[in-house]
Design a protein around this motif. Structure first.
Motif, PDB file in Angstrom:
ATOM      1  N   THR A  78       0.694  -1.106   0.108  1.00  4.67           N
ATOM      2  CA  THR A  78       0.196  -0.258  -0.337  1.00  4.67           C
ATOM      3  C   THR A  78       1.479   1.457   0.265  1.00  4.67           C
ATOM      4  O   THR A  78       0.925   2.079  -0.318  1.00  4.67           O
ATOM      5  CB  THR A  78      -0.980   0.117   1.485  1.00  4.67           C
ATOM      6  N   GLN A 121      -7.345  -0.002  -0.565  1.00  6.62           N
ATOM      7  CA  GLN A 121      -7.509  -1.065   0.396  1.00  6.62           C
ATOM      8  C   GLN A 121      -8.897  -0.787   0.198  1.00  6.62           C
ATOM      9  O   GLN A 121      -9.306  -1.957   0.587  1.00  6.62           O
ATOM     10  CB  GLN A 121      -6.095  -1.511   0.857  1.00  6.62           C
ATOM     11  N   ASP A 205      -5.750  -1.571  -5.189  1.00  3.38           N
ATOM     12  CA  ASP A 205      -5.386  -2.561  -3.974  1.00  3.38           C
ATOM     13  C   ASP A 205      -6.899  -3.101  -3.120  1.00  3.38           C
ATOM     14  O   ASP A 205      -8.067  -2.858  -2.782  1.00  3.38           O
ATOM     15  CB  ASP A 205      -4.995  -1.341  -2.746  1.00  3.38           C
ATOM     16  N   GLU A 206      -5.860  -4.949  -2.748  1.00  4.07           N
ATOM     17  CA  GLU A 206      -7.383  -5.631  -3.124  1.00  4.07           C
ATOM     18  C   GLU A 206      -8.756  -5.709  -3.590  1.00  4.07           C
ATOM     19  O   GLU A 206      -9.569  -5.615  -2.971  1.00  4.07           O
ATOM     20  CB  GLU A 206      -7.066  -5.922  -1.620  1.00  4.07           C
TER      21      GLU A 206
HETATM   22 MG   LIG Z   1      -1.940  -2.756   1.888  1.00  6.16          MG
END
Ligand SMILES: [Mg+2]
Ligand SMILES: Nc1ncnc2c1ncn2[C@@H]1O[C@H](COP(=O)(O)OP(=O)(O)OP(=O)(O)O)[C@@H](O)[C@H]1O
Lengths: 279, 363
Positions: A78, A121, A205-206
């Motif tokens: 991140t 995220q 992010d994810e």
């Molecule tokens: Mg992260």
């Protein structure tokens, strides 16, 4: 949710991979790419109060590439996205978008306007606004105060929003407040907002965290169809997902790039095995 | 079973009825407000005559309603809680007061200056005998202060509680400055003893009625402006800014310009409200800048309903209605009542009175 392979006709016109990008040319409006490298990160160092989050990190992303970044919790994935989007300034190192954009000197807003889009995220959408309005705000347009005061949606813009609504399968929820969507739906909405921005580089992010298997599968199809026209950098823990989309994987560990290559290659790398099993 | 069905039908009916009922009520209130100044013109013995006291009281509340609306634009829509809006209100009031003081002083110096043995007007008083220039000051003084303050605050990304505290400190500093005689605004007595406005006797029934109507027009204008803004893309960007500023920046919007625009607009509206307040009430002093005044304005908005256009107007009306009753019946308990009211609203009515009226049947 039914998963059908994503037929090209389902995709909005601007998402269909068109003419492949030649290297050494200009991508879209004004991003110069040399040797086909869209993003250049060299010797990036970031520390938080003495804690070294990124160490001499070097990473290149090519035009139209789909890159996955994996690594254990706290590896700095991140933070890496924070550096690219201007949220965190590196202590040292160079970060270039195309040839001419020095990311270390630009603000978050300038970087976004230059063509880097980001999904957080934790899914972040405008909860009080409807799904449609979320996409409307994200849409590529003049985003100054005066423009917003006078903005009216043109028919063309509405169509584009409809197309993306279809792509992310949220047509039925278009008037619902985004805050009422399920976790997976919020993820899709945020991806849809990225598409509206028409960025050259998408940082995700994810993206499949909290999605059902069917949704994950659908997302994989979507990302694969986005690559080539856009460059994607995807951070994921879900190895099945990574395996189904990535041509190229970078493994991050303690702020360094530990290994790079195809998923198979990195999975057989001894240092990587050690990092993942050693925990 | 049938009961449940009946209930949903009832809920639907009231939900449909809702907007119509509130429209009728709104028009009724508007009609009364238009009628009030006209009834004030009737001879005092007439049964329908409205006294100067009542007219001034309601006129005052209308000014507060403008402040509440202005505060809601920055707090309810953009998420910036200002605890210093009283300062902008007072600055507008002082600008108007300067003109009124010059009117009553004629060719001489305002009385408080002679009292201080000043022989010349300070430079910032130049031109204040002109109504037009005074009106410019009404807009410029709060507008420029808000512009400068907002520019630095938003550039430094000051948010949340820190922003609120800074605005509170600003109004407090303003109050201390205006308390000083040397500042040239009449010290702790402020301005009073107004006689004429635009050549008319300020206490004449016609003047009072006109001032009341002017306030009503400014309030309706502000309401319309708020309505247009809230429905524009600009309004949606503000809402987005309130809920997820980071997301908005990564969408390519620079929040600073948006915040600054609504912040300055809000300050100017407060200035106008202050300018209308002073000739009706007949006095302005630094007490208007006291921190509690600004906090009270936040209570009006919270009570009425943040992020709605009618909520703050309702809130200003209800709280000030209660206040004028309390200050007659139990003057020493008003602040306790206000505090209790605020706590009750925060606990039980997070969406304010409007949220209560609008309570939608959960599907
Ligand atoms: Mg992260
Ligand atoms: N603002 C900050 N201040 C201090 N430390 C931070 C900050 N941001 C991140 N860190 C630290 O830097 C390290 C890397 O964090 P980062 O969020 O980049 O990890 P990650 O790879 O994204 O992990 P995850 O898989 O859990 O999301 C962590 O040890 C984290 O605690």
């Amino acid at each position: 949710m039914k998963t059908t392979p994503l037929a090209p006709t389902l995709l909005p016109a601007h998402l269909i991979p068109g003419a492949a990008l030649d290297t050494g040319k200009t991508v879209g409006k004004g991003v110069n790419v040399r040797h086909g490298t869209l993003l250049t990160l060299e010797d990036i160092n970031v520390s938080f109060d003495g804690f070294q989050a990124l160490t001499d990190l070097t990473l290149y992303i090519g035009v139209g590439e789909l890159r996955c970044i994996i690594g254990p919790n706290g590896a700095g994935k991140t933070t890496l996205m924070d550096v690219i989007t201007g949220k965190t300034r590196p202590d040292s190192g160079t970060a270039y978008f195309g040839e001419q954009y020095d990311l270390t000197t630009m603000s978050e807003v300038q970087i976004a306007q230059a063509g880097i889009g980001r999904k957080f995220q934790k899914p972040t959408v405008f909860e009080a606004l409807s799904v449609f309005e979320n996409l409307e705000l994200a849409q590529k347009a003049n985003k100054s105060v005066w423009a917003s005061l006078r903005a009216r949606l043109s028919g063309e813009q509405k169509e584009r929003i409809d197309e993306v609504l279809q792509t992310i399968r949220l047509e039925a929820s278009r008037h619902r407040p985004a805050g009422l969507l399920s976790h997976g739906q919020k993820q899709f909405l945020e991806i849809g907002m990225l598409l509206m921005q028409e960025p050259h580089l998408l940082l995700l992010d994810e993206p499949v965290a909290g999605m059902t298997d069917a949704e994950t599968e659908f997302t994989a199809e979507l990302f694969k169809s986005l690559a080539r026209q856009h460059a994607l950098m995807v951070v994921e823990h879900d190895m099945g997902f990574v395996g189904s989309i990535a041509d190229h994987v970078s493994v991050l560990h303690q702020g360094r790039v530990l290994a790079e290559g195809s998923l198979e290659q990195v999975q057989n790398d001894e240092r990587v095995i050690e990092v993942y099993l050693g925990r | 079973m049938t009961q449940a069905l009946n209930q949903t039908l009832l809920a639907r009916a009231t939900a449909k009825l809702g907007p119509q009922v509130s429209l009728v009520l709104g028009l009724l209130v508007l009609a009364i407000l238009v009628a009030m100044p006209l009834l004030h013109l009737l001879p005092a013995e007439h049964t329908l005559h409205i006294s100067a006291y009542s007219l001034t009281l309601v006129g005052k509340i209308l000014c507060y309603a403008i402040v509440a609306l202005a505060l809601d634009l920055v707090w309810g829509y953009a998420g910036l809680l200002s605890l210093g809006h009283g300062l902008f209100f007072a600055l507008g009031g002082y600008a108007m007061g300067m003109y009124l003081m010059r009117q009553s002083a004629g060719d001489g110096l305002p009385a408080f200056m002679s009292f201080l043995a000043w022989t010349e007007l300070p430079w910032y008083w130049y031109g204040t005998s002109s109504f037009l220039w005074a009106m410019c000051l009404v807009v410029l003084a709060p507008g420029l202060l808000a512009l400068v303050f907002g520019f630095f605050a938003f550039r430094s990304r000051i948010k949340g509680v820190y922003f609120s505290i800074m605005t509170q400190a600003l109004t407090f500093a303003g109050m201390l400055l205006f308390y000083r005689n040397e500042t040239g605004f009449g010290g702790n007595n402020g301005f009073t003893g107004f006689t004429r406005i635009l050549g008319f006797d300020i206490t004449a029934t016609g003047t009072r009625a006109a001032l009341f109507l002017a306030t009503l027009v400014v309030l309706l204008g502000s309401l319309y402006l708020g309505f247009v803004l809230a429905r524009s893309k600009f309004g949606r960007v503000l809402t987005a800014l309130r809920d997820a500023e980071n997301r908005l920046m990564f969408c390519g919007y620079d929040p600073r310009g948006y915040k600054l625009f609504i912040w300055v607009l809000s300050a100017v509206l407060c200035g106008l409200a202050g300018a209308l307040y002073v000739p009706q009430v007949g006095i302005i002093n630094p007490g208007e800048m006291s921190p509690t005044n600004s906090i009270e304005a936040a209570v009006w908005v919270a009570l009425g309903g943040r992020g709605t256009l009618l909520g703050p107007l309702l809130g200003a009306g209800i709280v000030n209605g209660m206040k004028s009753w309390f200050t007659v019946a139990f003057p020493e308990y008003w602040l306790f009542a206000l505090g209790a009211l605020f706590i009750l609203v925060t606990l039980f009515l997070p969406k304010g009175v409007v949220g209560l009226l609008r309570k939608e049947p959960t599907p």
